[in-house]
Enzyme design. Structure first.
Site, PDB file in Angstrom:
ATOM      1  N   ASP A  33     -41.519  19.904   6.946  1.00  0.00           N
ATOM      2  CA  ASP A  33     -41.436  20.805   5.796  1.00  0.00           C
ATOM      3  C   ASP A  33     -42.122  20.139   4.598  1.00  0.00           C
ATOM      4  O   ASP A  33     -41.954  18.941   4.363  1.00  0.00           O
ATOM      5  CB  ASP A  33     -39.979  21.128   5.465  1.00  0.00           C
ATOM      6  CG  ASP A  33     -39.863  22.335   4.544  1.00  0.00           C
ATOM      7  OD1 ASP A  33     -39.379  23.386   5.012  1.00  0.00           O
ATOM      8  OD2 ASP A  33     -40.262  22.231   3.369  1.00  0.00           O
ATOM      9  N   ASN A  89     -32.974  31.154   7.890  1.00  0.00           N
ATOM     10  CA  ASN A  89     -32.781  32.087   6.784  1.00  0.00           C
ATOM     11  C   ASN A  89     -33.375  33.427   7.215  1.00  0.00           C
ATOM     12  O   ASN A  89     -34.552  33.497   7.582  1.00  0.00           O
ATOM     13  CB  ASN A  89     -33.482  31.587   5.518  1.00  0.00           C
ATOM     14  CG  ASN A  89     -32.868  30.298   5.003  1.00  0.00           C
ATOM     15  OD1 ASN A  89     -31.650  30.107   5.081  1.00  0.00           O
ATOM     16  ND2 ASN A  89     -33.698  29.405   4.488  1.00  0.00           N
ATOM     17  N   GLN A  96     -34.978  33.474   2.693  1.00  0.00           N
ATOM     18  CA  GLN A  96     -36.227  33.415   3.466  1.00  0.00           C
ATOM     19  C   GLN A  96     -37.407  33.659   2.530  1.00  0.00           C
ATOM     20  O   GLN A  96     -37.418  34.640   1.765  1.00  0.00           O
ATOM     21  CB  GLN A  96     -36.220  34.452   4.597  1.00  0.00           C
ATOM     22  CG  GLN A  96     -37.447  34.332   5.499  1.00  0.00           C
ATOM     23  CD  GLN A  96     -37.388  35.248   6.730  1.00  0.00           C
ATOM     24  OE1 GLN A  96     -36.453  36.043   6.892  1.00  0.00           O
ATOM     25  NE2 GLN A  96     -38.399  35.135   7.574  1.00  0.00           N
ATOM     26  N   VAL A  98     -40.814  32.649   3.779  1.00  0.00           N
ATOM     27  CA  VAL A  98     -41.971  32.840   4.662  1.00  0.00           C
ATOM     28  C   VAL A  98     -41.523  33.773   5.786  1.00  0.00           C
ATOM     29  O   VAL A  98     -40.607  33.419   6.564  1.00  0.00           O
ATOM     30  CB  VAL A  98     -42.483  31.506   5.232  1.00  0.00           C
ATOM     31  CG1 VAL A  98     -43.685  31.748   6.148  1.00  0.00           C
ATOM     32  CG2 VAL A  98     -42.858  30.538   4.111  1.00  0.00           C
ATOM     33  N   HIS A 102     -38.671  30.987  11.635  1.00  0.00           N
ATOM     34  CA  HIS A 102     -38.726  29.535  11.813  1.00  0.00           C
ATOM     35  C   HIS A 102     -37.321  28.969  11.757  1.00  0.00           C
ATOM     36  O   HIS A 102     -36.444  29.515  11.084  1.00  0.00           O
ATOM     37  CB  HIS A 102     -39.607  28.880  10.743  1.00  0.00           C
ATOM     38  CG  HIS A 102     -39.257  29.290   9.350  1.00  0.00           C
ATOM     39  ND1 HIS A 102     -39.634  30.506   8.835  1.00  0.00           N
ATOM     40  CD2 HIS A 102     -38.563  28.660   8.375  1.00  0.00           C
ATOM     41  CE1 HIS A 102     -39.184  30.603   7.589  1.00  0.00           C
ATOM     42  NE2 HIS A 102     -38.514  29.501   7.294  1.00  0.00           N
ATOM     43  N   HIS A 104     -35.116  25.702  10.662  1.00  0.00           N
ATOM     44  CA  HIS A 104     -35.094  24.443   9.922  1.00  0.00           C
ATOM     45  C   HIS A 104     -34.243  23.461  10.714  1.00  0.00           C
ATOM     46  O   HIS A 104     -33.094  23.771  11.063  1.00  0.00           O
ATOM     47  CB  HIS A 104     -34.420  24.614   8.556  1.00  0.00           C
ATOM     48  CG  HIS A 104     -35.138  25.510   7.599  1.00  0.00           C
ATOM     49  ND1 HIS A 104     -35.947  25.034   6.608  1.00  0.00           N
ATOM     50  CD2 HIS A 104     -35.153  26.866   7.475  1.00  0.00           C
ATOM     51  CE1 HIS A 104     -36.427  26.046   5.891  1.00  0.00           C
ATOM     52  NE2 HIS A 104     -35.961  27.171   6.406  1.00  0.00           N
TER      53      HIS A 104
HETATM   54  P1  AMP Z   1     -37.639  29.728   4.278  1.00  0.00           P
HETATM   55  O1  AMP Z   1     -37.321  29.650   2.809  1.00  0.00           O
HETATM   56  O2  AMP Z   1     -36.445  29.697   5.182  1.00  0.00           O
HETATM   57  O3  AMP Z   1     -38.545  30.918   4.556  1.00  0.00           O
HETATM   58  O4  AMP Z   1     -38.432  28.425   4.628  1.00  0.00           O
HETATM   59  C1  AMP Z   1     -39.786  28.265   4.365  1.00  0.00           C
HETATM   60  C2  AMP Z   1     -40.030  26.798   4.341  1.00  0.00           C
HETATM   61  O5  AMP Z   1     -41.418  26.585   4.476  1.00  0.00           O
HETATM   62  C3  AMP Z   1     -39.584  26.117   3.052  1.00  0.00           C
HETATM   63  O6  AMP Z   1     -38.626  25.100   3.356  1.00  0.00           O
HETATM   64  C4  AMP Z   1     -40.885  25.532   2.494  1.00  0.00           C
HETATM   65  O7  AMP Z   1     -40.703  24.279   1.878  1.00  0.00           O
HETATM   66  C5  AMP Z   1     -41.742  25.440   3.738  1.00  0.00           C
HETATM   67  N1  AMP Z   1     -43.174  25.479   3.500  1.00  0.00           N
HETATM   68  C6  AMP Z   1     -43.859  26.312   2.686  1.00  0.00           C
HETATM   69  N2  AMP Z   1     -45.180  26.050   2.746  1.00  0.00           N
HETATM   70  C7  AMP Z   1     -45.338  25.033   3.625  1.00  0.00           C
HETATM   71  C8  AMP Z   1     -46.466  24.303   4.102  1.00  0.00           C
HETATM   72  N3  AMP Z   1     -47.717  24.589   3.700  1.00  0.00           N
HETATM   73  N4  AMP Z   1     -46.258  23.313   4.994  1.00  0.00           N
HETATM   74  C9  AMP Z   1     -44.996  23.016   5.407  1.00  0.00           C
HETATM   75  N5  AMP Z   1     -43.894  23.672   4.996  1.00  0.00           N
HETATM   76  C10 AMP Z   1     -44.059  24.658   4.104  1.00  0.00           C
END
Ligand code: AMP
Length: 119
Positions: A33, A89, A96, A98, A102, A104
């Site tokens: 992450d 999430n 969430q 993204v 996924h 975590h």
């Molecule tokens: P969520 O908030 O559950 O959708 O998690 C998305 C996660 O993606 C967050 O913990 C971010 O820190 C992580 N994230 C966003 N952009 C990147 C990236 N370019 N490389 C690695 N992790 C990322």
């Protein structure tokens, strides 16, 4: 014809954006992450861009099981197999950001509830 659903993670999987790849196989990739919330904070990302867990189909059950297995395997390989959490999430109101499913994988030497309850 409509374009296939593209996400930030699709671009990472396709190597259009940089990331620390920890593991990959035919179903998923694992990256660090970018903003870790714990000593170990990995993301297990299916190659298939399912938007949210709730959007997964019955036909995705094998994939979902595989993602869980990979999370455990990554914990074991990272030396945190005895104490880790797996968090998904689902939806903006649950944190969430993204919209590409996924998991975590979070592990600290000592868990602090406020630190890692909601990545
Ligand atoms: P969520 O908030 O559950 O959708 O998690 C998305 C996660 O993606 C967050 O913990 C971010 O820190 C992580 N994230 C966003 N952009 C990147 C990236 N370019 N490389 C690695 N992790 C990322």
């Amino acid at each position: 014809m409509s374009e296939p659903y593209q996400t930030l993670f699709t671009r990472i999987i396709n190597r259009e954006l940089p990331a620390d790849f920890i593991y990959e196989d035919e179903y998923c990739v694992v990256i660090n992450d970018i903003a870790p919330q714990a000593n170990v904070h990995l993301l297990v990302i299916p190659r298939k861009p399912v938007k949210r867990l709730v959007d997964a189909k019955r036909s995705d059950t094998k994939l979902l099981g595989h993602l869980l297995w990979v999370a455990g395997e990554m914990a074991r390989r990272s030396g945190v197999g005895d104490a880790f959490r797996v968090v998904i999430n689902n939806g903006a109101d649950a944190g969430q950001t993204v919209f590409h499913l996924h998991l975590h994988l979070l592990a600290s030497e000592k868990f602090n509830e406020s630190d890692i309850a909601a990545p």
